[in-house]
Design a protein around this motif. Structure first.
Motif, PDB file in Angstrom:
ATOM      1  N   PHE A  69       0.810  -1.217   0.000  1.00 37.11           N
ATOM      2  CA  PHE A  69       0.000   0.000   0.000  1.00 37.11           C
ATOM      3  C   PHE A  69       0.845   1.270   0.000  1.00 37.11           C
ATOM      4  CE2 PHE A  69      -3.511  -2.578   2.317  1.00 37.11           C
ATOM      5  CZ  PHE A  69      -3.873  -3.166   1.110  1.00 37.11           C
ATOM      6  N   ASP A  70       1.956   1.256   0.736  1.00 37.33           N
ATOM      7  CA  ASP A  70       2.797   2.454   0.807  1.00 37.33           C
ATOM      8  C   ASP A  70       3.373   2.807  -0.561  1.00 37.33           C
ATOM      9  OD1 ASP A  70       2.321   2.721   3.491  1.00 37.33           O
ATOM     10  OD2 ASP A  70       4.155   1.685   4.126  1.00 37.33           O
ATOM     11  N   MET A  71       3.799   1.791  -1.303  1.00 39.22           N
ATOM     12  CA  MET A  71       4.319   2.033  -2.654  1.00 39.22           C
ATOM     13  C   MET A  71       3.234   2.556  -3.573  1.00 39.22           C
ATOM     14  SD  MET A  71       6.874   1.964  -4.791  1.00 39.22           S
ATOM     15  CE  MET A  71       8.190   0.888  -4.196  1.00 39.22           C
ATOM     16  N   VAL A  72       2.013   2.033  -3.408  1.00 41.13           N
ATOM     17  CA  VAL A  72       0.877   2.482  -4.230  1.00 41.13           C
ATOM     18  C   VAL A  72       0.591   3.956  -3.963  1.00 41.13           C
ATOM     19  CG1 VAL A  72      -1.603   2.244  -4.626  1.00 41.13           C
ATOM     20  CG2 VAL A  72      -0.178   0.206  -4.397  1.00 41.13           C
ATOM     21  N   LYS A  73       0.544   4.329  -2.680  1.00 39.47           N
ATOM     22  CA  LYS A  73       0.250   5.719  -2.323  1.00 39.47           C
ATOM     23  C   LYS A  73       1.361   6.656  -2.793  1.00 39.47           C
ATOM     24  CE  LYS A  73      -2.488   4.426   1.720  1.00 39.47           C
ATOM     25  NZ  LYS A  73      -2.588   4.427   3.195  1.00 39.47           N
ATOM     26  N   ALA A  74       2.608   6.198  -2.700  1.00 34.66           N
ATOM     27  CA  ALA A  74       3.721   7.012  -3.174  1.00 34.66           C
ATOM     28  C   ALA A  74       3.640   7.222  -4.677  1.00 34.66           C
ATOM     29  CB  ALA A  74       5.050   6.356  -2.808  1.00 34.66           C
ATOM     30  N   SER A  75       3.260   6.166  -5.408  1.00 34.64           N
ATOM     31  CA  SER A  75       3.151   6.288  -6.867  1.00 34.64           C
ATOM     32  C   SER A  75       1.976   7.180  -7.256  1.00 34.64           C
ATOM     33  CB  SER A  75       3.001   4.909  -7.519  1.00 34.64           C
ATOM     34  OG  SER A  75       1.793   4.282  -7.133  1.00 34.64           O
ATOM     35  N   ILE A  76       0.877   7.122  -6.478  1.00 34.47           N
ATOM     36  CA  ILE A  76      -0.268   8.010  -6.723  1.00 34.47           C
ATOM     37  C   ILE A  76       0.150   9.460  -6.505  1.00 34.47           C
ATOM     38  CG2 ILE A  76      -2.513   8.746  -5.813  1.00 34.47           C
ATOM     39  CD1 ILE A  76      -3.119   5.792  -5.261  1.00 34.47           C
ATOM     40  N   THR A  77       0.874   9.696  -5.406  1.00 36.84           N
ATOM     41  CA  THR A  77       1.389  11.040  -5.127  1.00 36.84           C
ATOM     42  C   THR A  77       2.270  11.525  -6.261  1.00 36.84           C
ATOM     43  OG1 THR A  77       1.357  10.634  -2.739  1.00 36.84           O
ATOM     44  CG2 THR A  77       2.749  12.434  -3.521  1.00 36.84           C
ATOM     45  N   GLY A  78       3.191  10.661  -6.688  1.00 30.70           N
ATOM     46  CA  GLY A  78       4.096  11.023  -7.770  1.00 30.70           C
ATOM     47  C   GLY A  78       3.387  11.296  -9.079  1.00 30.70           C
ATOM     48  N   SER A  79       2.340  10.519  -9.356  1.00 32.76           N
ATOM     49  CA  SER A  79       1.582  10.727 -10.592  1.00 32.76           C
ATOM     50  C   SER A  79       0.884  12.084 -10.602  1.00 32.76           C
ATOM     51  CB  SER A  79       0.539   9.609 -10.764  1.00 32.76           C
ATOM     52  OG  SER A  79       1.159   8.360 -10.943  1.00 32.76           O
ATOM     53  N   GLY A 113       3.596  14.817 -10.594  1.00 30.45           N
ATOM     54  CA  GLY A 113       4.334  14.716 -11.855  1.00 30.45           C
ATOM     55  C   GLY A 113       3.567  15.320 -13.008  1.00 30.45           C
ATOM     56  N   ASN A 114       2.269  15.051 -13.056  1.00 28.22           N
ATOM     57  CA  ASN A 114       1.442  15.614 -14.129  1.00 28.22           C
ATOM     58  C   ASN A 114       1.255  17.117 -13.968  1.00 28.22           C
ATOM     59  OD1 ASN A 114       0.400  13.532 -16.083  1.00 28.22           O
ATOM     60  ND2 ASN A 114      -0.158  12.518 -14.177  1.00 28.22           N
ATOM     61  N   GLY A 121       9.010   5.478  -5.594  1.00 31.97           N
ATOM     62  CA  GLY A 121       7.577   5.425  -5.869  1.00 31.97           C
ATOM     63  C   GLY A 121       7.017   6.747  -6.356  1.00 31.97           C
ATOM     64  N   ALA A 122       7.455   7.836  -5.715  1.00 30.25           N
ATOM     65  CA  ALA A 122       6.877   9.149  -6.014  1.00 30.25           C
ATOM     66  C   ALA A 122       7.472   9.818  -7.249  1.00 30.25           C
ATOM     67  CB  ALA A 122       7.028  10.080  -4.814  1.00 30.25           C
ATOM     68  N   PHE A 123       8.700   9.442  -7.620  1.00 26.91           N
ATOM     69  CA  PHE A 123       9.327  10.136  -8.748  1.00 26.91           C
ATOM     70  C   PHE A 123       9.724   9.200  -9.886  1.00 26.91           C
ATOM     71  CE2 PHE A 123       9.354  13.391  -5.628  1.00 26.91           C
ATOM     72  CZ  PHE A 123       9.310  14.576  -6.343  1.00 26.91           C
ATOM     73  N   VAL A 124      10.486   8.159  -9.593  1.00 31.43           N
ATOM     74  CA  VAL A 124      10.948   7.278 -10.679  1.00 31.43           C
ATOM     75  C   VAL A 124       9.775   6.552 -11.324  1.00 31.43           C
ATOM     76  CG1 VAL A 124      12.462   5.373 -11.292  1.00 31.43           C
ATOM     77  CG2 VAL A 124      13.174   7.001  -9.533  1.00 31.43           C
ATOM     78  N   VAL A 125       8.958   5.873 -10.502  1.00 31.42           N
ATOM     79  CA  VAL A 125       7.800   5.143 -11.034  1.00 31.42           C
ATOM     80  C   VAL A 125       6.832   6.093 -11.723  1.00 31.42           C
ATOM     81  CG1 VAL A 125       5.775   3.767 -10.430  1.00 31.42           C
ATOM     82  CG2 VAL A 125       7.962   3.276  -9.355  1.00 31.42           C
ATOM     83  N   ALA A 126       6.610   7.262 -11.118  1.00 26.56           N
ATOM     84  CA  ALA A 126       5.667   8.228 -11.685  1.00 26.56           C
ATOM     85  C   ALA A 126       6.146   8.771 -13.021  1.00 26.56           C
ATOM     86  CB  ALA A 126       5.455   9.372 -10.696  1.00 26.56           C
ATOM     87  N   ILE A 127       7.437   9.075 -13.121  1.00 29.79           N
ATOM     88  CA  ILE A 127       7.977   9.603 -14.378  1.00 29.79           C
ATOM     89  C   ILE A 127       7.860   8.566 -15.483  1.00 29.79           C
ATOM     90  CG2 ILE A 127      10.109  10.296 -15.546  1.00 29.79           C
ATOM     91  CD1 ILE A 127      10.922  11.729 -12.988  1.00 29.79           C
ATOM     92  N   VAL A 128       8.171   7.314 -15.141  1.00 31.71           N
ATOM     93  CA  VAL A 128       8.058   6.233 -16.121  1.00 31.71           C
ATOM     94  C   VAL A 128       6.603   6.020 -16.531  1.00 31.71           C
ATOM     95  CG1 VAL A 128       8.314   3.747 -16.450  1.00 31.71           C
ATOM     96  CG2 VAL A 128      10.132   5.051 -15.358  1.00 31.71           C
ATOM     97  N   GLY A 129       5.720   5.976 -15.532  1.00 30.54           N
ATOM     98  CA  GLY A 129       4.311   5.746 -15.830  1.00 30.54           C
ATOM     99  C   GLY A 129       3.670   6.871 -16.614  1.00 30.54           C
ATOM    100  N   ASN A 130       4.219   8.087 -16.465  1.00 28.68           N
ATOM    101  CA  ASN A 130       3.653   9.244 -17.165  1.00 28.68           C
ATOM    102  C   ASN A 130       4.391   9.588 -18.453  1.00 28.68           C
ATOM    103  OD1 ASN A 130       1.658   9.730 -15.225  1.00 28.68           O
ATOM    104  ND2 ASN A 130       3.071  10.878 -13.945  1.00 28.68           N
TER     105      ASN A 130
END
Length: 355
Positions: free
Chosen positions: A86-96, A99-100, A247-256
């Motif tokens: 869950f923590d990774m999910v929330k961090a990736s949501i924050t980053g998304s 990031g956008n 989660g908040a930056f690397v994953v988000a940048i890749v996902g976006n």
């Protein structure tokens, strides 16, 4: 439409990334190959989105890009939720979200502003987007405050999270009805016929082919993103990166990556309405739809994820919403406003890295 990406390079980089993943090559090499592949695949998706936007209009084209771009993030997040991360999910949501609002929107305004002195889009749409962003902040802020002040128990927090998630999904669906149906003309694109580039022509793909390529590109983005995310943990451990930063930056940048490419391309063609719709629309979709859906997915999986974010995450999202709303609410953009968004993103990035 300008042809800037080689199909051969697109296929080669995608196949190399696939080989690295399935043959178990060195993690760092997998990361590099997947990152390069993401760039080319995102460019392909951006081109397909621009073609679809020509037929469907800037707003619907931007909405389609945001939706298809977030599909990959939603799939990856569902897998993480089912694993209880869950923590990774929330961090990736924050980053998304940040990031956008900061990186994608910032780069779009900056790149478009360098080519066109002032770019305009529907001011009513800008105001409503700002209000929706504030709604998302309120929905994330209230459960955290009530839990952290011990006003409610953890079980009550999960129930409150389900209620909030349901309300947000309803609000998002109502927004789609409002913006796409009942008030479509009220939120129509701002025309820039007098400022179109002289060499611009119609899209080189037909309507049907554009939609087909959009679907294919989205599937490719989902696959490459999943391969890249799969090696993030060992790569982050090797180079000493924190889970929050990853989660908040690397994953988000890749996902976006898809949104990055498409929004910047459209802004440089003076289609700022579609660029803003991609950046802001994607953030709204994450906050008002994707995150709430994940709460229900976790509930039906037997372990409900609450919607309580950490103080750091709430501050980051709040800051991003505040600066993005203040910059976009007048319906006009320029390169300096884009630079301000990027400055905030760098500040947050350094801060997260040091955590």
């Amino acid at each position: 439409m300008k042809k800037w990406i080689s199909p051969a390079l697109l296929i080669i980089t995608f196949l190399l990334s696939a080989l690295g993943h399935f043959l178990g090559w060195n993690f760092t090499l997998q990361f590099i190959l997947s990152a390069i592949s993401v760039i080319f695949v995102a460019g392909f998706l951006g081109k397909a989105t621009e073609s679809v936007a020509h037929y469907a209009g800037q707003r619907l084209g931007g909405f389609l890009n945001a939706t298809f771009g977030n599909a990959a993030e939603l799939i990856i997040a569902i897998l993480l939720v089912q694993q209880g991360l869950f923590d990774m999910v929330k961090a990736s949501i924050t980053g998304s979200i940040i990031g956008n609002l900061l990186l994608v929107l910032g780069l779009s305004l900056f790149a478009g502003g360098l080519k066109f002195k002032v770019q305009k889009y529907n001011v009513s749409l800008a105001g409503l987007n700002g209000s929706l962003m504030v709604l998302g902040i309120i929905a994330l802020f209230i459960p955290a405050v009530f839990l952290n002040t011990h006003s409610i128990t953890e079980s009550d927090t999960k129930f409150l999270s389900l209620v909030v998630a349901g309300i947000l999904i309803f609000a998002y669906l109502a927004w789609l009805l409002f913006s796409m149906v009942t008030h479509k003309n009220y939120l129509a694109d701002v025309s820039h016929k007098d400022e179109e580039l002289p060499h611009e022509h119609g899209p080189q793909w037909s309507k049907g082919r554009s939609i087909l390529y959009l679907v294919i590109a989205t599937v490719m983005v989902a696959l490459v993103s999943e391969w890249l995310v799969g090696v993030l943990e060992p790569v982050s451990e090797e180079y000493g990166l924190s889970e929050l930063f990853v989660g908040a930056f690397v994953v988000a940048i890749v996902g976006n990556a898809a949104e990055h490419s498409a929004a910047i391309m459209l802004a440089m063609k003076n289609k700022i309405g579609a660029a803003v719709e991609i950046a802001v629309g994607s953030s709204l979709q994450i906050a008002l739809f994707v995150a709430p859906v994940l709460v229900f997915v976790s509930y039906f999986s037997g372990n409900t994820m609450d919607i309580v974010f950490t103080t750091i995450e709430l501050v980051a999202i709040g800051v991003a919403v505040f600066i993005a709303k203040s910059i976009t609410q007048d319906g006009e953009t320029n390169w300096y406003e884009g630079l301000m968004l990027l400055a905030v993103y760098v500040i947050l990035g350094v801060s997260f890295y040091l955590v």
